[in-house]
Design an enzyme around this catalytic site. Structure first.
Site, PDB file in Angstrom:
ATOM      1  N   GLY A   7      34.309  30.816  31.688  1.00 49.37           N
ATOM      2  CA  GLY A   7      35.274  31.900  31.671  1.00 49.37           C
ATOM      3  C   GLY A   7      36.587  31.421  31.100  1.00 49.37           C
ATOM      4  O   GLY A   7      37.552  31.177  31.828  1.00 49.37           O
ATOM      5  N   GLY A  12      41.284  29.737  32.910  1.00 48.12           N
ATOM      6  CA  GLY A  12      40.370  28.696  32.470  1.00 48.12           C
ATOM      7  C   GLY A  12      40.932  27.855  31.342  1.00 48.12           C
ATOM      8  O   GLY A  12      40.800  26.622  31.331  1.00 48.12           O
ATOM      9  N   LYS A 178      46.854  34.684  49.037  1.00 44.99           N
ATOM     10  CA  LYS A 178      46.873  35.022  47.607  1.00 44.99           C
ATOM     11  C   LYS A 178      46.391  36.459  47.388  1.00 44.99           C
ATOM     12  O   LYS A 178      46.944  37.189  46.555  1.00 44.99           O
ATOM     13  CB  LYS A 178      45.986  34.047  46.842  1.00 44.99           C
ATOM     14  N   SER A 247      50.585  41.486  35.779  1.00 46.75           N
ATOM     15  CA  SER A 247      49.399  41.154  36.570  1.00 46.75           C
ATOM     16  C   SER A 247      48.160  41.128  35.687  1.00 46.75           C
ATOM     17  O   SER A 247      48.117  41.729  34.606  1.00 46.75           O
ATOM     18  CB  SER A 247      49.206  42.175  37.696  1.00 46.75           C
TER      19      SER A 247
END
Length: 301
Positions: A7, A12, A178, A247
């Protein structure tokens, strides 16, 4: 260390890039547009302290993970099971799968699909893909990982590569902490298409966030989760330390992609229903994001 990143999006590419920059044998597995750019020009690692092109292997096929000692599992939560099935035939028996994903149940879902050791990690990084093969780092970068037989060695490797890393016996609580941050910011940033710093200055936003956070905390307590630290302070800190960050949900909606909202506010709604805890603010945000997603798909069709 041989490392595979399953990913190769912003998260990543950032962590894989940091490990490759430190000299580790890293392969990024991701979409063709990023893979082609990385093969041609290297990964552009554009951080707050340096902007470099890092030579790193890249592939669109999960077979590239063969022989990896460490797999950074960075796919969207919506793709956890399907990506695990792609990886399964190629994984070394002694590989550690470290989940760097949003949501709180990905490690459990992975363990149901893979025989290898799986460790959950909590990711605190602001990053985005600024273009094919170009990751833009906007702040932070810490990892909190759960104990495993390989966690100490992996933590040392990450720290040496410039990634602040700690091992915690309460990763479940940290994952929930989180999750609460994501529930507070992700949907609102997505619906308004605003970065965090500007978002919190808009009328009524902090009041809505307060309602969302209170519901999340109530559900976590009902699930007997011990959340570390001061949740309200952590929520305020996001807007202060990641002022220009949109976001991941906002980035997904802007690109017409399916978001992870089912695993963020939607997860809180489902757990609340099971535990008998009302979650109206989370339900509204979840529903609104799903409406935007469905409209985008209908328009594309």
């Amino acid at each position: 260390m041989k490392v595979a990143v399953m990913g190769a999006g912003a998260v990543g590419c950032y962590y894989g890039g940091m490990l490759a920059r430190a000299g580790h044998d890293v392969v990024l597995i991701g979409r063709a547009q990023h893979v082609d750019a990385i093969r041609a020009q290297g990964l552009r690692l554009d951080t707050q302290s340096f902007d470099e092109r890092v030579r790193v292997a890249a592939s669109t096929d999960a077979h590239a993970a063969a022989g990896a000692q460490l797999v950074l599992f960075c796919v969207k939560s919506t793709d956890t099971e399907s990506a695990a099935l792609q990886l399964r035939p190629h994984l070394a028996q002694d590989a550690l799968i470290l989940t760097l994903q949003n949501g709180v149940d990905n490690a459990e879902r992975l363990r149901s699909q893979l025989a290898q050791q799986v460790a959950a990690a909590v990711v605190y990084v602001a990053a985005g893909m600024a273009g094919p093969g170009h990751v833009k780092h906007n702040g932070r970068g810490e990892l909190v990982i759960e104990p495993s037989s390989a966690s100490d060695a992996v933590a040392r490797v990450l720290i040496a590569a410039g990634v602040p890393t700690e091992i915690s016996d309460n990763v479940r609580g940290a994952l929930w902490a989180k999750l609460i941050l994501n529930c507070a910011y992700n949907a609102l940033s997505a619906l308004a298409q605003l970065p965090y710093g500007e978002l919190v200055r808009r009328e009524g936003v902090t009041d809505v966030m307060r309602d969302v956070v209170a519901e999340c905390v109530a559900v976590a307590r009902a699930d007997q989760v011990v959340i570390p630290g001061d949740v309200d302070a952590a929520v305020r800190r996001i807007a202060e330390t990641m002022t220009t960050q949109y976001s991941s949900t906002a980035q997904d909606l802007a690109r017409g992609r399916r978001s992870e909202i089912d695993h963020l506010n939607g997860y809180v709604v489902r757990r609340g229903a099971i535990r008998g805890v009302a979650t109206p603010a989370n339900r509204v945000l979840h529903t609104l994001v799903k409406l935007v997603e469905s409209n985008a798909r209908a328009t594309a069709a």
